[in-house]
Design an enzyme around this catalytic site. Structure first.
Site, PDB file in Angstrom:
ATOM      1  N   HIS A  67       6.433 -27.303  -4.110  1.00 42.52           N
ATOM      2  CA  HIS A  67       6.889 -29.047  -4.064  1.00 42.52           C
ATOM      3  C   HIS A  67       5.299 -29.511  -4.469  1.00 42.52           C
ATOM      4  CE1 HIS A  67       9.401 -27.540  -0.674  1.00 42.52           C
ATOM      5  NE2 HIS A  67       9.080 -27.050  -0.045  1.00 42.52           N
TER       6      HIS A  67
ATOM      7  N   HIS B 160       5.987 -20.658  -3.171  1.00 40.43           N
ATOM      8  CA  HIS B 160       7.097 -21.671  -2.130  1.00 40.43           C
ATOM      9  C   HIS B 160       6.445 -22.768  -2.127  1.00 40.43           C
ATOM     10  CE1 HIS B 160      10.138 -23.442   0.545  1.00 40.43           C
ATOM     11  NE2 HIS B 160       9.288 -23.895   1.211  1.00 40.43           N
ATOM     12  N   GLU B 161       5.026 -23.030  -1.618  1.00 46.55           N
ATOM     13  CA  GLU B 161       4.922 -24.597  -1.587  1.00 46.55           C
ATOM     14  C   GLU B 161       4.040 -25.360  -3.356  1.00 46.55           C
ATOM     15  OE1 GLU B 161       4.809 -25.479   0.367  1.00 46.55           O
ATOM     16  OE2 GLU B 161       4.851 -23.980   2.314  1.00 46.55           O
TER      17      GLU B 161
END
Length: 452
Positions: free
Chosen positions: A26, A22-23
């Site tokens: 980003h 997920h990170e």
């Protein structure tokens, strides 16, 4: 490894994988958009491991592994030197900021696809979708013992897990559903389960039972575990005998024995009990007697008790080739997304209990350990479902979540300028309150599950 330690370990593995991807979503898109990333952290709190990359990013693994974050250069958080203003997140066009924020959930969906593809290629062991017993609505629809379920509605059911999930969803919606089956003679037919006739009070955790269907592998084998002394079976039947028929009535499971014995006892006289023993088929004559089965009650019985109940070995595998697994993984990812969204809708509509919809870390940890104990393919399937859940939760239009930030940027696009600081601060407080309430509900549900 104990159940507690196993649950803790596999939950940490699951969270570590999901949060990292997920990170990274980003992080990767931010770098592509020219934003300077100051820190990439897996976990919160005190750093346990730190490394400074040549790109100027500090990579951290922190002590509290319940999340993570990507800290970017931003004038709203700290002073930014003039020569780095073009690398600040807040200076980027709104579409680029939206892409950076949406990249986290997108990474989770891509991860879910990759996990499901891997699961389909290596093969997930399961049970064949064969009916062991049909009662109630299932029997009224014409479903019979030995029928193989090929599809429920539009969903193909190569294994019992797919059939069970599709039937459970149909029960929750209380809508008639078409079930395509293949009989023992090889002929295919379509039956209609009248699920709209089910009572509204059915517990969703037992939704599949409401259909009246029992899978073949769920039947309690009609194997004698022990024989009670001074009963008709004493000296005639032995431990390990498989009872196949009583007075010409076929016996598929141990649950079929009491009614067959009761019918024989009511008729009176001896009857033939057919068994399998050491590979041989035998027919033995027995006469039931009434035995005490509880305080003040008795029943016709032979005097046998079942063997210890154990799950049989799996007899099916959900597996496809590498190329065919690509569209299959796409379909399954979409199916999981749709089911999660619809489940939330059912919770708001009161069709399912919120208690069984929102799971906390304890429930997730137990599930992680359970799926891991079934093998790698099952754990990959579980990780994919969690990854899709994480993506959809983060897309909720709640400030402090990715969806809340996307909502702010959509408003900025519509207005031509960002929201004021006071409005954004109020939204942040509201978002924190909503997230805290959701977490509180999740922990409350965990406690209820543990108590029950």
């Amino acid at each position: 490894m104990s159940t507690f330690l196993g649950s803790l370990w596999w939950m940490l593995v699951a969270l570590g994988v999901l949060v990292t991807f997920h990170e990274f979503g980003h992080f990767w898109v931010a770098r592509r958009c020219g934003v300077k990333v100051l820190r990439f952290s897996i976990g919160f709190g005190r750093p346990l491991w730190t490394r400074h990359g040549k790109d100027g990013t500090e990579y951290v693994v922190a002590a509290l592994p319940l999340g993570g974050y990507v800290r970017m250069l931003d004038e709203r958080e700290d002073h930014v030197p003039a020569h780095q203003l073009d690398q600040a997140f807040n200076r980027k066009p709104v579409l680029q900021r939206m892409a950076i924020v949406a990249a986290g959930p997108a990474a989770n969906l891509l991860l879910a696809f990759a996990l499901l593809w891997t699961m389909l290629v290596i093969g997930r062991p399961d049970y064949a979708p064969v009916i062991g017993k049909a009662t109630g609505i299932a029997a009224q629809a014409g479903l019979r013992t030995g029928d193989r379920i090929l599809a429920v509605g539009e969903r193909e059911t190569p294994t019992w897990s797919e059939a069970g999930m599709a039937l459970t969803v149909a029960v929750l919606d209380r809508q008639p559903v078409q079930v395509r089956v293949q009989g023992g003679d090889g002929e295919e037919s379509t039956r209609t389960l009248a699920l709209d006739r089910l009572p509204a009070s059915i517990d969703e955790l037992r939704a599949l039972e409401a259909t009246g269907l029992i899978a073949r592998h769920q039947l309690w084998p009609a194997i004698v575990g022990s024989v009670r002394a001074d009963t008709p079976a004493w000296g005639v039947l032995a431990e390990g005998d498989r009872i196949t028929a009583i007075d010409a009535t076929p016996i598929a499971s141990f649950d079929d024995i009491p009614p067959a014995v009761a019918a024989l006892g009511t008729r009176g006289g001896p009857g033939m009990v057919e068994i399998e023993r050491d590979g041989e088929r035998l027919a033995l004559e027995l006469t039931p007697v009434r035995l005490v089965v509880g305080p003040g009650s008795s029943a016709w019985a032979l005097g046998v008790a079942p063997a210890e109940r154990r799950m049989p070995a799996t007899d099916a595998v959900l597996r496809v080739g590498p190329l065919d697994a690509i569209p299959a993984a796409v379909r399954e990812t979409g199916f999981q997304m749709r089911q999660l969204v619809e489940m939330v809708g059912r919770a708001f509509a009161g069709k399912v209990s919120v208690q069984n919809t929102v799971a906390g870390p304890l429930t997730i940890a137990q599930a992680a350990n359970d799926f891991a104990s079934r093998g790698a393919a099952w754990f990959l399937n579980f990780l994919a479902l969690l990854s899709v859940s994480l993506a959809l939760i983060n897309l909720l239009p709640i400030p402090v979540l990715d969806g809340g930030h996307l909502l702010y940027y959509l408003i900025e696009l519509a207005r031509g300028r960002p929201l004021g600081e006071r409005a954004m601060a109020a939204g942040q407080y509201l978002g924190l309150a909503l997230v805290a309430g959701l977490m509180g509900l999740a922990f409350y549900n965990d406690i209820l599950h543990l108590v029950s």
